[in-house]
Design an enzyme around this catalytic site. Sequence first.
Site, PDB file in Angstrom:
ATOM      1  N   SER A   1       0.842  -1.201   0.000  1.00 28.15           N
ATOM      2  CA  SER A   1       0.000   0.000   0.000  1.00 28.15           C
ATOM      3  C   SER A   1       0.874   1.247   0.000  1.00 28.15           C
ATOM      4  O   SER A   1       1.993   1.231   0.532  1.00 28.15           O
ATOM      5  CB  SER A   1      -0.850  -0.011   1.274  1.00 28.15           C
ATOM      6  OG  SER A   1      -1.434   1.245   1.507  1.00 28.15           O
TER       7      SER A   1
ATOM      8  N   TYR B   1      -1.691  -0.747  10.958  1.00 26.07           N
ATOM      9  CA  TYR B   1      -1.984  -1.338   9.643  1.00 26.07           C
ATOM     10  C   TYR B   1      -0.779  -1.156   8.711  1.00 26.07           C
ATOM     11  O   TYR B   1      -0.306  -2.105   8.076  1.00 26.07           O
ATOM     12  CB  TYR B   1      -3.242  -0.690   9.034  1.00 26.07           C
ATOM     13  CG  TYR B   1      -3.402  -0.981   7.558  1.00 26.07           C
ATOM     14  CD1 TYR B   1      -3.767  -2.251   7.117  1.00 26.07           C
ATOM     15  CD2 TYR B   1      -3.147   0.000   6.590  1.00 26.07           C
ATOM     16  CE1 TYR B   1      -3.880  -2.534   5.757  1.00 26.07           C
ATOM     17  CE2 TYR B   1      -3.263  -0.270   5.238  1.00 26.07           C
ATOM     18  CZ  TYR B   1      -3.625  -1.538   4.823  1.00 26.07           C
ATOM     19  OH  TYR B   1      -3.734  -1.818   3.486  1.00 26.07           O
TER      20      TYR B   1
ATOM     21  N   LYS C   1       2.129  -3.826   6.736  1.00 22.02           N
ATOM     22  CA  LYS C   1       2.574  -3.847   5.333  1.00 22.02           C
ATOM     23  C   LYS C   1       4.096  -3.770   5.257  1.00 22.02           C
ATOM     24  O   LYS C   1       4.728  -4.489   4.497  1.00 22.02           O
ATOM     25  CB  LYS C   1       1.934  -2.692   4.547  1.00 22.02           C
ATOM     26  CG  LYS C   1       0.409  -2.804   4.386  1.00 22.02           C
ATOM     27  CD  LYS C   1       0.006  -4.011   3.578  1.00 22.02           C
ATOM     28  CE  LYS C   1      -1.493  -4.159   3.443  1.00 22.02           C
ATOM     29  NZ  LYS C   1      -1.913  -5.487   2.971  1.00 22.02           N
TER      30      LYS C   1
HETATM   31  P1  NAD Z   1     -11.080  -6.566   1.420  1.00 22.17           P
HETATM   32  O1  NAD Z   1     -11.260  -6.521   2.897  1.00 22.17           O
HETATM   33  O2  NAD Z   1     -12.256  -6.338   0.556  1.00 22.17           O
HETATM   34  O3  NAD Z   1     -10.415  -7.967   1.002  1.00 22.17           O
HETATM   35  C1  NAD Z   1      -9.544  -8.681   1.864  1.00 22.17           C
HETATM   36  C2  NAD Z   1     -10.086 -10.098   1.988  1.00 22.17           C
HETATM   37  O4  NAD Z   1      -9.233 -10.860   2.834  1.00 22.17           O
HETATM   38  C3  NAD Z   1     -11.479 -10.134   2.610  1.00 22.17           C
HETATM   39  O5  NAD Z   1     -12.330 -10.873   1.763  1.00 22.17           O
HETATM   40  C4  NAD Z   1     -11.266 -10.850   3.947  1.00 22.17           C
HETATM   41  O6  NAD Z   1     -12.384 -11.628   4.299  1.00 22.17           O
HETATM   42  C5  NAD Z   1     -10.029 -11.681   3.670  1.00 22.17           C
HETATM   43  N1  NAD Z   1      -9.201 -12.004   4.845  1.00 22.17           N
HETATM   44  C6  NAD Z   1      -8.738 -11.147   5.790  1.00 22.17           C
HETATM   45  N2  NAD Z   1      -7.994 -11.826   6.683  1.00 22.17           N
HETATM   46  C7  NAD Z   1      -7.979 -13.128   6.293  1.00 22.17           C
HETATM   47  C8  NAD Z   1      -7.384 -14.313   6.804  1.00 22.17           C
HETATM   48  N3  NAD Z   1      -6.661 -14.312   7.937  1.00 22.17           N
HETATM   49  N4  NAD Z   1      -7.585 -15.476   6.157  1.00 22.17           N
HETATM   50  C9  NAD Z   1      -8.328 -15.514   5.039  1.00 22.17           C
HETATM   51  N5  NAD Z   1      -8.922 -14.417   4.492  1.00 22.17           N
HETATM   52  C10 NAD Z   1      -8.740 -13.242   5.127  1.00 22.17           C
HETATM   53  O7  NAD Z   1      -9.914  -5.541   1.065  1.00 22.17           O
HETATM   54  P2  NAD Z   1      -9.420  -5.012  -0.359  1.00 22.17           P
HETATM   55  O8  NAD Z   1      -9.767  -3.584  -0.451  1.00 22.17           O
HETATM   56  O9  NAD Z   1      -9.844  -5.946  -1.426  1.00 22.17           O
HETATM   57  O10 NAD Z   1      -7.847  -5.113  -0.119  1.00 22.17           O
HETATM   58  C11 NAD Z   1      -7.107  -6.240  -0.510  1.00 22.17           C
HETATM   59  C12 NAD Z   1      -5.669  -6.067  -0.033  1.00 22.17           C
HETATM   60  O11 NAD Z   1      -5.147  -4.862  -0.585  1.00 22.17           O
HETATM   61  C13 NAD Z   1      -5.516  -5.947   1.479  1.00 22.17           C
HETATM   62  O12 NAD Z   1      -4.349  -6.609   1.863  1.00 22.17           O
HETATM   63  C14 NAD Z   1      -5.361  -4.460   1.710  1.00 22.17           C
HETATM   64  O13 NAD Z   1      -4.604  -4.172   2.856  1.00 22.17           O
HETATM   65  C15 NAD Z   1      -4.634  -4.038   0.441  1.00 22.17           C
HETATM   66  N6  NAD Z   1      -4.855  -2.615   0.085  1.00 22.17           N
HETATM   67  C16 NAD Z   1      -6.121  -2.146  -0.044  1.00 22.17           C
HETATM   68  C17 NAD Z   1      -6.331  -0.822  -0.370  1.00 22.17           C
HETATM   69  C18 NAD Z   1      -7.722  -0.244  -0.458  1.00 22.17           C
HETATM   70  O14 NAD Z   1      -7.863   0.981  -0.336  1.00 22.17           O
HETATM   71  N7  NAD Z   1      -8.754  -1.032  -0.687  1.00 22.17           N
HETATM   72  C19 NAD Z   1      -5.231   0.018  -0.589  1.00 22.17           C
HETATM   73  C20 NAD Z   1      -3.941  -0.504  -0.471  1.00 22.17           C
HETATM   74  C21 NAD Z   1      -3.766  -1.833  -0.133  1.00 22.17           C
HETATM   75  C1  WQD Z   2      -9.095  10.058   0.925  1.00 18.21           C
HETATM   76  C2  WQD Z   2      -9.224  11.566   1.186  1.00 18.21           C
HETATM   77  C3  WQD Z   2      -9.509  12.094   3.508  1.00 18.21           C
HETATM   78  C4  WQD Z   2     -13.422  10.182   3.985  1.00 18.21           C
HETATM   79  C5  WQD Z   2      -6.727   4.999   3.161  1.00 18.21           C
HETATM   80  C6  WQD Z   2      -5.682   4.248   3.958  1.00 18.21           C
HETATM   81  C7  WQD Z   2      -4.598   3.744   3.050  1.00 18.21           C
HETATM   82  C8  WQD Z   2      -5.188   2.946   1.874  1.00 18.21           C
HETATM   83  C9  WQD Z   2      -6.318   3.646   1.197  1.00 18.21           C
HETATM   84  C10 WQD Z   2      -5.092   0.624   2.397  1.00 18.21           C
HETATM   85  C11 WQD Z   2      -8.447  12.045   2.414  1.00 18.21           C
HETATM   86  C12 WQD Z   2     -10.752  12.466   2.725  1.00 18.21           C
HETATM   87  C13 WQD Z   2     -12.230  10.654   3.457  1.00 18.21           C
HETATM   88  C14 WQD Z   2     -14.405  11.127   4.397  1.00 18.21           C
HETATM   89  C15 WQD Z   2     -12.958  12.903   3.690  1.00 18.21           C
HETATM   90  N1  WQD Z   2      -5.739   1.696   2.319  1.00 18.21           N
HETATM   91  N2  WQD Z   2     -12.011  11.986   3.317  1.00 18.21           N
HETATM   92  N3  WQD Z   2     -14.146  12.461   4.208  1.00 18.21           N
HETATM   93  O1  WQD Z   2      -6.795   8.111   3.756  1.00 18.21           O
HETATM   94  O2  WQD Z   2      -5.848   8.229   1.406  1.00 18.21           O
HETATM   95  O3  WQD Z   2      -6.071   6.066   2.500  1.00 18.21           O
HETATM   96  O4  WQD Z   2      -7.259   4.097   2.175  1.00 18.21           O
HETATM   97  O5  WQD Z   2      -3.908   0.446   2.282  1.00 18.21           O
HETATM   98  O6  WQD Z   2      -3.765   2.978   3.833  1.00 18.21           O
HETATM   99  O7  WQD Z   2      -5.118   5.140   4.912  1.00 18.21           O
HETATM  100  O8  WQD Z   2      -8.110   7.227   1.757  1.00 18.21           O
HETATM  101  O9  WQD Z   2     -10.456   7.322   1.055  1.00 18.21           O
HETATM  102  O10 WQD Z   2      -9.909   7.378   3.520  1.00 18.21           O
HETATM  103  O11 WQD Z   2      -9.382   9.349   2.115  1.00 18.21           O
HETATM  104  O12 WQD Z   2     -12.771  14.109   3.563  1.00 18.21           O
HETATM  105  O13 WQD Z   2     -15.490  10.750   4.894  1.00 18.21           O
HETATM  106  O14 WQD Z   2     -10.604  11.830   1.481  1.00 18.21           O
HETATM  107  O15 WQD Z   2      -9.242  13.027   4.505  1.00 18.21           O
HETATM  108  O16 WQD Z   2      -7.983  13.334   2.136  1.00 18.21           O
HETATM  109  P1  WQD Z   2      -6.667   7.527   2.426  1.00 18.21           P
HETATM  110  P2  WQD Z   2      -9.550   7.754   2.140  1.00 18.21           P
END
Ligand code: NAD
Ligand code: WQD
Length: 342
Positions: free
Chosen positions: A124, A148, A152
């Site tokens: 991430s 979190y 990572k």
């Molecule tokens: P999500 O929660 O929709 O998907 C993650 C899945 O993993 C879920 O279906 C959950 O049930 C499963 N899971 C969690 N722990 C588990 C375990 N111990 N065993 C088996 N299954 C398990 O999240 P997402 O948005 O699809 O994100 C996928 C990956 O990408 C995550 O690792 C997340 O940290 C990373 N990521 C997400 C974002 C984002 O903004 N969505 C951004 C950067 C990184």
């Molecule tokens: C985006 C912008 C908020 C909600 C998070 C995690 C990051 C990654 C992605 C997994 C920011 C603003 C948001 C609201 C707002 N996840 N905001 N009102 O914070 O960039 O990242 O998700 O890895 O680790 O930290 O994403 O969508 O929460 O926010 O004003 O109700 O929107 O302040 O500027 P962020 P976000």
Amino acid sequence: MAILVTGGAGYIGSHTCVQLISQGYKVVVVDNLSNSNIESLNRVRELTDTEIPFYKIDLLDRKSLEKVFEEHHINAVIHFAGLKAVGESVSRPLNYYYNNVAGTFVLCEVMEKYNIRKVVFSSSATVYGNPKTVPITEEEPLCATNPYGQTKLMIEQVFRTLYECDARWSVALLRYFNPIGAHISGRIGEDPTGLPNNLMPYISQVAIGKLEQLKVFGDDYETVDGTGVRDYIHVMDLANGHIKALEYLFGTTGVEAFNLGTGNGYSVLQMVKAFEEATGKKVKYSIAPRRPGDIGECYADSTKAKKELGWVAEKGIEEMCRDTWRWQLSNPNGYKLDQVHT
Ligand code: NAD
Ligand code: WQD
């Protein structure tokens, strides 16, 4: 070629399964459904007209995980499974370390046992903490500002160490920026539990009338209009990045990090406007204090992914908003109405 997708029932995992199958890969999914609904996979099956072996397994359950590797000839793993809510990670840090880090340990041990050392990992942009410069390259110093993010960073380090100790490992650390959007069919999309933490699901729930108004967290950042700037990327572009990373892994060994973003930053107010323009819906908002831990500006330099993976994000902000809205409109309660028990 069979790919084990951990967390494949989740938001990014389900979209990636669609793309994998469309590219001719066989997909096996493991997910404990702690943050997802089996209906997402049913819809992936429907969209691809393909049977997908699914195991409701926790990664920490080594015996059950080994059974998956016994029953399928897995060639590589895409590792999405993990908990991802920043706020929750602050209140339950051990849960995050245990689930994300220990879960990855078990996965890697089982992979080694079955002689599989190719893995694409969901990292991430959070590993850059509060970046000194934008756009952010992979060379930016790493720093976590919450548990979190620490998970990572720790997992990235685990993969680096594995490679240092055994040069057969081949790992792509994909550092996603802000994934939004949904499959064009409107059949799969992001389905947050409870109040959304992230901007886009919040905006779309305001637009559909489930939430009254968006709180804009801070308008005093040093950005174009004072509100936070992020690099939003369409989830289908992200899914394609995983296919490119897999192709790359089959030709190499080592551990490489890649930023997956568009390189364009949008402020919160610009996102509200883009959503309104793309959907014709009004999004009510008010300005609120900054959210603790937030940074002002964050967007990617994805030159490395372009050069080494041959990947670029193709979809723009309008398509991201339109696809999010199509999913929201046709599934106002996410997957819940169609809940199916396994
Ligand atoms: P999500 O929660 O929709 O998907 C993650 C899945 O993993 C879920 O279906 C959950 O049930 C499963 N899971 C969690 N722990 C588990 C375990 N111990 N065993 C088996 N299954 C398990 O999240 P997402 O948005 O699809 O994100 C996928 C990956 O990408 C995550 O690792 C997340 O940290 C990373 N990521 C997400 C974002 C984002 O903004 N969505 C951004 C950067 C990184
Ligand atoms: C985006 C912008 C908020 C909600 C998070 C995690 C990051 C990654 C992605 C997994 C920011 C603003 C948001 C609201 C707002 N996840 N905001 N009102 O914070 O960039 O990242 O998700 O890895 O680790 O930290 O994403 O969508 O929460 O926010 O004003 O109700 O929107 O302040 O500027 P962020 P976000």
